[in-house]
Design a protein around this motif. Sequence first.
Motif, mmCIF file in Angstrom:
data_model
loop_
_atom_site.group_PDB
_atom_site.id
_atom_site.type_symbol
_atom_site.label_atom_id
_atom_site.label_comp_id
_atom_site.label_asym_id
_atom_site.label_seq_id
_atom_site.Cartn_x
_atom_site.Cartn_y
_atom_site.Cartn_z
ATOM 1 N N PRO A 1 0.827 -1.207 0.000
ATOM 2 C CA PRO A 1 0.000 0.000 0.000
ATOM 3 C C PRO A 1 0.864 1.261 0.000
ATOM 4 O O PRO A 1 1.837 1.341 0.730
ATOM 5 C CB PRO A 1 -0.782 -0.115 1.314
ATOM 6 N N LEU B 1 -1.739 4.865 2.586
ATOM 7 C CA LEU B 1 -2.421 4.686 3.870
ATOM 8 C C LEU B 1 -1.805 5.598 4.928
ATOM 9 O O LEU B 1 -0.717 5.316 5.426
ATOM 10 C CB LEU B 1 -2.299 3.241 4.340
ATOM 11 N N PRO B 2 -2.454 6.697 5.300
ATOM 12 C CA PRO B 2 -1.926 7.532 6.389
ATOM 13 C C PRO B 2 -1.930 6.749 7.706
ATOM 14 O O PRO B 2 -2.724 5.821 7.874
ATOM 15 C CB PRO B 2 -2.912 8.697 6.454
ATOM 16 N N LEU B 3 -1.066 7.171 8.622
ATOM 17 C CA LEU B 3 -0.881 6.423 9.880
ATOM 18 C C LEU B 3 -2.175 6.115 10.635
ATOM 19 O O LEU B 3 -2.434 4.950 10.962
ATOM 20 C CB LEU B 3 0.058 7.196 10.787
ATOM 21 N N PRO B 4 -3.019 7.118 10.917
ATOM 22 C CA PRO B 4 -4.230 6.786 11.685
ATOM 23 C C PRO B 4 -5.150 5.850 10.920
ATOM 24 O O PRO B 4 -5.788 4.971 11.512
ATOM 25 C CB PRO B 4 -4.916 8.144 11.894
ATOM 26 N N VAL B 5 -5.206 6.024 9.589
ATOM 27 C CA VAL B 5 -6.086 5.172 8.786
ATOM 28 C C VAL B 5 -5.571 3.730 8.791
ATOM 29 O O VAL B 5 -6.341 2.781 9.004
ATOM 30 C CB VAL B 5 -6.193 5.725 7.344
ATOM 31 N N PHE C 1 -6.236 2.225 12.238
ATOM 32 C CA PHE C 1 -7.612 1.816 12.509
ATOM 33 C C PHE C 1 -8.090 0.712 11.587
ATOM 34 O O PHE C 1 -8.982 -0.052 11.955
ATOM 35 C CB PHE C 1 -8.543 3.027 12.489
ATOM 36 N N ALA C 2 -7.467 0.613 10.397
ATOM 37 C CA ALA C 2 -7.800 -0.531 9.534
ATOM 38 C C ALA C 2 -7.343 -1.822 10.223
ATOM 39 O O ALA C 2 -8.093 -2.810 10.300
ATOM 40 C CB ALA C 2 -7.127 -0.375 8.181
ATOM 41 N N PHE D 1 -6.810 -2.137 13.419
ATOM 42 C CA PHE D 1 -7.621 -2.224 14.638
ATOM 43 C C PHE D 1 -8.980 -2.880 14.344
ATOM 44 O O PHE D 1 -9.419 -3.785 15.047
ATOM 45 C CB PHE D 1 -7.823 -0.810 15.195
ATOM 46 N N LEU E 1 -10.353 -6.457 15.636
ATOM 47 C CA LEU E 1 -11.618 -6.494 16.374
ATOM 48 C C LEU E 1 -12.566 -7.539 15.788
ATOM 49 O O LEU E 1 -13.271 -8.244 16.506
ATOM 50 C CB LEU E 1 -12.261 -5.103 16.295
ATOM 51 N N ARG E 2 -12.569 -7.622 14.447
ATOM 52 C CA ARG E 2 -13.496 -8.540 13.770
ATOM 53 C C ARG E 2 -12.999 -9.981 13.804
ATOM 54 O O ARG E 2 -13.784 -10.913 13.914
ATOM 55 C CB ARG E 2 -13.651 -8.121 12.300
ATOM 56 N N VAL F 1 1.557 8.057 16.865
ATOM 57 C CA VAL F 1 0.174 7.768 16.506
ATOM 58 C C VAL F 1 -0.204 6.321 16.822
ATOM 59 O O VAL F 1 -1.231 6.060 17.469
ATOM 60 C CB VAL F 1 -0.065 8.073 15.013
ATOM 61 N N ALA G 1 -0.810 5.394 20.440
ATOM 62 C CA ALA G 1 -2.066 5.925 20.977
ATOM 63 C C ALA G 1 -3.246 5.073 20.506
ATOM 64 O O ALA G 1 -4.178 4.818 21.266
ATOM 65 C CB ALA G 1 -2.238 7.370 20.540
ATOM 66 N N ILE G 2 -3.222 4.605 19.262
ATOM 67 C CA ILE G 2 -4.348 3.821 18.736
ATOM 68 C C ILE G 2 -4.488 2.499 19.488
ATOM 69 O O ILE G 2 -5.590 2.087 19.853
ATOM 70 C CB ILE G 2 -4.148 3.554 17.227
#
Lengths: 285, 264
Positions: A126, A129-133, A136-137, A139, A143-144, A232, A235-236
């Motif tokens: 990729p 993809l920015p760091l937070p994105v 959370f992807a 993450f 989760l799933r 970042v 923190a996530i």
Amino acid sequence: MSPAAWGRRVAGRAALLVGFVTLLFVLVCVARDGVCLRAYAWQPGVGYAPSAERCAEAPGVVEGIGFAARATGGALIGRSGRSREDATRSLAGLLWRRGARSAGVFGIALLILFGIARFAPRRALPGGLPLPVAGFAVFALVLRLTPPGSALDYDRAGILWAGLALALADGVARVLVDGLRGTRERERRRPWAEHHALLGVDPEPTVAEVTAPQRALQVRGALVGLLGGLVVVEAIFGVNGLGETLKDLVVDRAGLDALLLLGVLGCFAAVVLLIDLLPIERALS
Amino acid sequence: MSRAGAALVALAGISLAIRAVPDQPGPAWPTVAHPLGVDVLGRDFLGVLAHGAADFVGPGLVAVTLLLIAVAALSHRRTARPVLDAPRPTSGTRWFLLAAPPRLLLVMLAMLVLDAPSPLVAAVVVTALYLPVALDELDARLHALQEQQVLAGLVAHGLSSSRIVLRHLLGGHLAEPLRRHAAMLFVQVAFTQIALAWVFGASAVSPGLGVSWGMELKRYAAALSSGGCTPDVVCPGSVALLHTVLLLTVCLALLGGVARTAER
């Protein structure tokens, strides 16, 4: 490089970084409201420790330099002091624990990057993809896909998933792999390498040696880039490391823990120095 | 400009026409009125995408403009003395190392100094870190043009300095590396801006916009874990999943597209 020259190089770089950290620290002290250096008092056996005194005005340049110099000197002789955030243990101990978590995230990201650089096809990486994105992807996938309470749950394996997100984010993997492979491919296409091949001599060892300095720069750039990303991803995934500490210091605008800030800046500077001094050229050639 | 870059600017332009404020009580699937649906906060998702893009397209374009001004000034200086009088000092490695400090870390420290976080300051810090890398390569190209007496030839033809700089250098000999560096700088500013918006919370970074792609994904991730869907109402988790997939696709296609321009 002779040991004396290497020692001079290390001392020069270390002095430069200490100067840079002091400059940043003084700039923050002078410019930002709520910084109180008198909230710390020097205790001979401990170093700087929280005191009851409060400030009415911001510290000046001289006071900031003096605080930074004394705190750095104290850390070098084993008196790192105690920060306001956790006065029960020494600052060195606090930074050591948090630094170990950050090192875990960083190490896992490096392992993944190494695997990607070695095996992954270029087009699969990729680039946007920015760091937070990216964080959370990963993450959301965790989760799933992982059952709650399992060993891979994000609460327990936060360092692992933070490392994965760090490796995939900001196009670091793609830029690194493209850079490393492209540099070698360009060298392989040069006339001397084609001559070698025509004569039946394997050009690869020479290609590796000739391109080592440039590839080492690319690797250093990627490593230093990863350092910033810690802020970042930690923190996530709730990893209480150095990046999370710096983020808390920046976001909390009520009052700045000056000694902790100086310690965190010093840790990051030490890692940059280490990256600069690592014999990456030799490893790559 | 690459197609992905043009699409990003167009997407940011849509933010002028669509608002990203809650106007419904809950999420909804796509309809004619809301082509991409309504997100878990009751906002039109196309508006959220557009305002999120505007959050970094503006600072990114400011950074690219600064790069263009710096390259134009460098070209003008070289054009003023088109004949080579001294060999070019080799400074690539030094400049690269100077540009190497952790970008996001330095931006965070700049935010420590400021009373209120500013996206433009972040763009300026990233540009200041990136400029030496770009200028080093472009200066080497200009030096090669001097060596080949291209600049001297253009001046000898009586062309004005501004015409040489704008048409023959920025629009000609330097166009390819300039496009590459502009794309890389734009992507770096976008990545930094999205990360920064997430760290501070979107509204703290840019009060006028208040939406960032990083923040939105954080909200959708929270909705993904919420269970308890009933058949008669729209399930927030399912809509959040659709919007997460859409946001990821837009990120990979548009920001990834601009990043690919930088690699060519």
